[in-house]
Structure formats: C-alpha cells, structure tokens
Design a protein around this motif. Structure first.
Motif, PDB file in Angstrom:
ATOM      1  N   ILE A 117      54.563  53.604  42.139  1.00 52.68           N
ATOM      2  CA  ILE A 117      53.844  54.806  42.576  1.00 52.68           C
ATOM      3  C   ILE A 117      53.871  54.932  44.104  1.00 52.68           C
ATOM      4  N   ASP A 118      54.275  53.869  44.789  1.00 44.67           N
ATOM      5  CA  ASP A 118      54.252  53.881  46.258  1.00 44.67           C
ATOM      6  C   ASP A 118      54.923  55.114  46.885  1.00 44.67           C
TER       7      ASP A 118
ATOM      8  N   GLU B  92      57.012  46.844  39.962  1.00 45.27           N
ATOM      9  CA  GLU B  92      55.954  46.846  40.976  1.00 45.27           C
ATOM     10  C   GLU B  92      56.174  47.973  41.980  1.00 45.27           C
ATOM     11  N   GLY B  93      55.076  48.540  42.451  1.00 46.44           N
ATOM     12  CA  GLY B  93      55.158  49.513  43.539  1.00 46.44           C
ATOM     13  C   GLY B  93      55.811  50.834  43.170  1.00 46.44           C
TER      14      GLY B  93
ATOM     15  N   ARG C 256      52.651  57.935  47.727  1.00 49.50           N
ATOM     16  CA  ARG C 256      51.508  57.640  48.581  1.00 49.50           C
ATOM     17  C   ARG C 256      51.212  58.774  49.568  1.00 49.50           C
TER      18      ARG C 256
ATOM     19  N   SER D 140      43.625  46.458  26.404  1.00 56.19           N
ATOM     20  CA  SER D 140      43.353  46.936  27.762  1.00 56.19           C
ATOM     21  C   SER D 140      44.475  47.852  28.242  1.00 56.19           C
TER      22      SER D 140
ATOM     23  N   PHE E 263      48.325  48.381  39.239  1.00 56.68           N
ATOM     24  CA  PHE E 263      48.482  47.325  40.244  1.00 56.68           C
ATOM     25  C   PHE E 263      48.145  45.941  39.679  1.00 56.68           C
ATOM     26  N   GLY E 264      49.106  45.055  39.686  1.00 51.86           N
ATOM     27  CA  GLY E 264      48.903  43.699  39.185  1.00 51.86           C
ATOM     28  C   GLY E 264      49.052  43.582  37.674  1.00 51.86           C
ATOM     29  N   ARG E 265      49.249  44.724  37.000  1.00 54.81           N
ATOM     30  CA  ARG E 265      49.443  44.678  35.543  1.00 54.81           C
ATOM     31  C   ARG E 265      50.772  45.316  35.150  1.00 54.81           C
ATOM     32  N   GLU E 266      51.705  45.353  36.111  1.00 54.88           N
ATOM     33  CA  GLU E 266      52.984  46.016  35.871  1.00 54.88           C
ATOM     34  C   GLU E 266      53.710  45.407  34.680  1.00 54.88           C
TER      35      GLU E 266
ATOM     36  N   HIS F 150      47.874  54.512  39.680  1.00 56.13           N
ATOM     37  CA  HIS F 150      48.259  53.405  40.554  1.00 56.13           C
ATOM     38  C   HIS F 150      47.265  52.244  40.448  1.00 56.13           C
ATOM     39  N   SER F 151      45.971  52.561  40.440  1.00 54.02           N
ATOM     40  CA  SER F 151      44.950  51.510  40.333  1.00 54.02           C
ATOM     41  C   SER F 151      45.064  50.759  39.019  1.00 54.02           C
TER      42      SER F 151
END
Lengths: 339, 339
Positions: free
Chosen positions: B99-100, B96-97, B103, B38, B86-89, B82-83
C-alpha cells in the motif's frame, strides 16, 4: 510455539521510543496546539502506550507468561503507532517508514495464534505483600458487596447504596491518599498512588460506577488540597474525607467547556460575607449525594487570563437522594441539579 | 484548499483492489477457514470498504463536494487496509509494503484539515425522482412520528407503539419487497432493494430500534419465501406481510450458535398432524409482538449434514405485549419468551 524474546521487544520498542521522543519535541515547537489536535491526540495515546510498554519490559522478564504478555502488548502498541503515523509523518515531524524495521517483531507477537493463547495463561501481578493484601481486601469487598448490586444500580439508575459507601469507608478507601497526620493512610511516597490504583482496579472488576469510581472524586480534592490548600483547610477537610463523612463531587466541566478548562465561564465574586458563585456546571458525578462540591470558577473577570484567572472552591451542600435537588440559602443563594 | 482528484483516487484504489483480489483468492485456497478467522474477518471488512470505494468513484465525479467525500472515504479505507495488513502480509498472501505507493494520496485526503471540512459541506444524494419521493416520505414520518417517541421507547424499554407500526404499514413499508402480484410494491428489479434501503436509512435517522429495523424482519421472511416458498405459502403470507397484518420475528440464533448457523441444534420432527419443534432460540427481536416466527430448525437429525440438514418454518403465534410471554397449545406444545 512462539516464545517471548525480550531483547527483540526492547529493540523494537526503541524504534517506537525514538519516534515518540522526536514527535514530542516537534509538538513542543508548534506555535498553536489548537491547530494540530488530531496529531496531539494520537501522540498522547501512542506515547502512553509506549511508556506502558517500557515498564512492561521489567514485568516481562519475570517469567514466561509475563514475557508473552509483554511481547504481545509491545507488538500491538507499535502496530497502533504505525497505523497512526502512516501518511501523517509530516504532521508528526518524523520520516516515512520508520516503524518498518519492527515489522518482524510485530508480525511474530501480534499473530492471532500467539495473541489467542494469552486468554488461557495466568500471570502473577508481582505485587509485594502489602499491596497483595490491599488487592485481596478490595477484591473480596467488590465480589461480596458491589457485584451483587451492580446490575440493579446500573439498570434502574439508582443511587449508590449507602452500605457500599459505608463499607468502603470502613476499609479506609477514602483515606488512601490523605496524609497520615490528617487521619489518612498516605505516607507521601509513590506507593500511595499504587494503593489507590490497586483499590480502584479491584473495585472496578465488579462495577466502575458503583465501585471503582467512588474513590476518584475524594482523591481529586485530596490531591488539590495537598498541593494548594491552607493548613486550616487541610485540618478541616482531610479527616472528614478520609472517613467518608464528607463525600465529594467535582464541578469543573461546563455545557460549553469540557476539557478546555482554561475557558470556563462560571464566576465567583467576592462579597462582604463570602463569595457569590454564578453559572452552570455539567457532568458533575455524585453531585446529589456529595456533601461538598469541589468547584472551579473564574475569580478574575479578565477572561484573557484563561486558566490563571481560575480558583478552586470547596462548596458545602446538603446531601440529596434521587435524580434532582434544589437548595436555597437564607442569604438568597440557590443551587439546583438534575441527573 | 485541497481539491478532489478522482484520477489519483482511482489509481490509489487500484492498489487496494489488487491486494483484496489476491487476498481473496488466497483465502479461497485455505484448507480450513476456521483456522484463519482474524484474517478472514479483516478481509471481509476491508473488501467491503474497497467495494464501497469503487462505487464512490462514480458518485465523486458528480461534483466538487461529492468528489471530496469520495476522496476522503477512499483514503480512509486504504489507510485502514494498510493497518490491517502491516505485519500480517504472510497471512494475507500478499507482499510487504504494497500500500506504500498510495501513501501520498492517503496523506493528502486523510489530512485532518481536509477531513474536517466535510462536516460543513452538503452533497446531494443524486437519487432519481421516485426514490427522492420515497426518501422524503419516510424522512417526514421519521421526524413527525418516530423521533418524538424514540428516546422514551429506548430509555423505558417499552414496546414499539402501535401508531408507529400502523403508520409504517399505511406507507407501504412492509410491502416494499413483496411482489406486486401478491399485494406488495416490488417489481423484481434491483430498485426494490434501493427502496427498502432508502426507507430503512431515513427511518433510522430517528431511531434504529423503533424505526429502521422494523422493516428488516418482514424483509427477511419475504426474501426467503420468494426464493424457497410454495405458491400456497406465498398466497397465504405475502398479502398479510405487505399490509403489516402479519408482523414477523426471526428465530435463528441460539445460545451456543450465533453466526455459526450450520451448527444450530433446535430440532423439528415430523409427527402425524404437523411438526414438533424443540429447543431454545435467543436474540429474537420483536418475538413478543410478532404474529409469526421465521424459525430455522434441524429437520435431519444427522448433524454432520450441517446447514444441509436445516429447514425454515413459519410458526404462527399470538401477539404479546411487554417483556415476556407464555403460550400453550391444546395438543401439548408450549412456547415462552423473555426480553
């Protein structure tokens, strides 16, 4: 092995529900929805997923496999909501990073190895005895009668074989939403919807076009008649819909107006001996085989009245086979269609 | 009206490039890629989008419309990255964050009203004179010869009409990658690829199946021969490929092995007067019409050698029409195919 955690799921989901609630309130306050189609489209999808998530919390509490399915779905729905939001927070009327506190839950239950195991678990539907029987009945019909013909129907673009229509009629398929007092099986409770949904789901395992979707159009006319029909219309049409004697097509969409129903152009004008309907419809599935069209037309010529100027007609027509038809009336009317 | 800002685009993109670079290094250190499909799948897509973004920075500097296209693409590529993250860092080996900080850029250039205006602007391709001529030539052929037949070919599942194949051959289409000294048009520079890509793109406007993809298979055999063929093979096949006299199909995929080429099972065994090839191939587009199959088979029976035990064969065969063929050789060999 990751085990389901429904408390964590509920906590994470609460964040999503809060975002959806505020975004929905924000949407309600927008002066013109047409200027915000991307936001509203995304909101509609995300709100549906969050609502399904909410009902999955109950389902997830029924066992370990059920819990895994619930956690995976909720994590995925929240990740999707997060993607839709990122960089568009202002358009949604919510703050930045609001889903971030759910990152841990999403990370755990959207991990590829967790999701992969769902492919090999089986979880019961927890339907009650009656609905289990409905599901079994339609699943068997779908396997025996629909599945063997589905590929041929699809590839050769053939008409739906009459033995499928007759078989479904015998199973009471077309009467699932027709009230009992008019010859159907509906008792007026929420379970009417459930029966229809379960039958559609099981038939669609074999084929959407040649199975599941056959229920949809009688269902639409039935619901419309139930809501707005006269007693005379109900007595006339409900029994025939329930037995499948009257098959239905829905003529709403027009070449220039699809989901924007309020702007439809087809007109219906009152004349001495009835109505004259004028115009073009499209995407009218089953129009050939159908015995009646449920047709939406403009009866008030003032187009500024938008949806308030529209009326529904039940238009009887001869049954036709194949990919085109053409009918004319002695009184001068004509109707033609192509598939 | 939002104007393009290529400096902001470059700054935002630098964040994405940094993430991709570190994730790629992290991926390279994983002991077994199969356990991380994945992540690697997402990384491959995101890395491609980021690489395209990088080249779009140059394009975007050529004008206002070009800049808008570049900014919109880069914003969308970063939102997508980013999508995926997210949650798979942790699986990506990044924080985490990350790409923030982009934004603001994403928000501005992925706003629906900004993206919507791209539908009505037109931006030049900035191809040089020679490539513009290639594009014009193939676009005209696509419009005049391919487009009028495309729907019929697709809906009726017919063979590709010979006048399309002959027309493309006359335009030199099949010789775009064949070296000049063997009768083609390729000079050995990067522009050979460009010519092939432009021709494929223009033909595909009219039809991928009946236009653009006709170039692909001769191209694959040509590149393979160029890289690994003997001088004798080049003299034999290149001129015939360039003129379209020899049409090519590629027989690589097998029912159980698609992209996992290293595990292919079809065998080729040396015998006194040649080779015996045994097994089943699938998804072999154009196999009927083709005059040769470029076929990948296992020549070393030791399967632990994976891709190192495979060899490419050029297998001549008679031309066939329709949806199936069956050929046999006096020496006992047989070949059959179905579409």
């Amino acid at each position: 092995m990751t085990t389901p955690d429904l408390q964590a799921a509920a906590d994470a989901l609460a964040i999503g529900i809060s975002v959806i609630d505020r975004a929905t309130a924000f949407a309600a306050g927008l002066p013109d929805a047409d200027d915000h189609q991307s936001f509203l489209y995304d909101l509609a999808h995300a709100a549906s997923a969050v609502e399904i998530s909410r009902s999955l919390l109950d389902y997830g509490a029924k066992g370990d496999s059920e819990g895994k399915i619930a956690c995976a779905f909720i994590a995925d729905a929240l990740a999707d909501l997060h993607s839709k939001l990122f960089g568009r927070e202002e358009a949604w009327g919510v703050g930045e990073g609001e889903i971030d506190p759910a990152r841990g839950f999403i990370s755990k239950y959207r991990a590829p190895e967790f999701v992969a195991q769902l492919a090999t678990i089986s979880a019961p539907s927890h339907l009650d005895e009656d609905f289990t029987m409905v599901a079994d009945t339609f699943r068997r019909f779908a396997q025996d009668k629909v599945a063997p013909q589905a590929e041929h129907i699809h590839r050769q673009d053939t008409d739906i074989p009459e033995d499928i229509i007759e078989g479904l009629a015998e199973l009471g398929c077309f009467g699932l939403s027709v009230p009992e007092e008019y010859g159907g099986f509906a008792t007026g409770s929420e379970s009417d919807y459930m029966g229809m949904v379960i039958a559609t789901e099981e038939l669609s395992r074999a084929s959407l076009g040649a199975g599941g979707s056959l229920i949809t159009r009688p269902e639409i006319l039935t619901r419309a008649l139930e809501r707005g029909g006269t007693e005379e219309q109900k007595r006339e049409w409900f029994p025939k819909i329930a037995t499948g004697e009257t098959m239905v097509a829905v003529a709403v969409t027009e070449p220039d107006y699809g989901s924007d129903v309020a702007n439809l152009k087809v007109t219906a004008s009152k004349v001495d001996d009835g109505w004259v309907i004028n115009g073009v419809k499209t995407w009218c599935t089953f129009a050939g085989r159908a015995n009646v069209l449920m047709l939406l037309a403009r009866t008030d010529p003032d187009r500024s009245k938008t949806h308030r100027g529209l009326s529904l007609f039940i238009v009887p027509k001869p049954q036709a086979e194949g990919h085109s038809f053409e009918f004319s009336q002695d009184s001068g009317g004509s109707m033609e269609g192509r598939a």
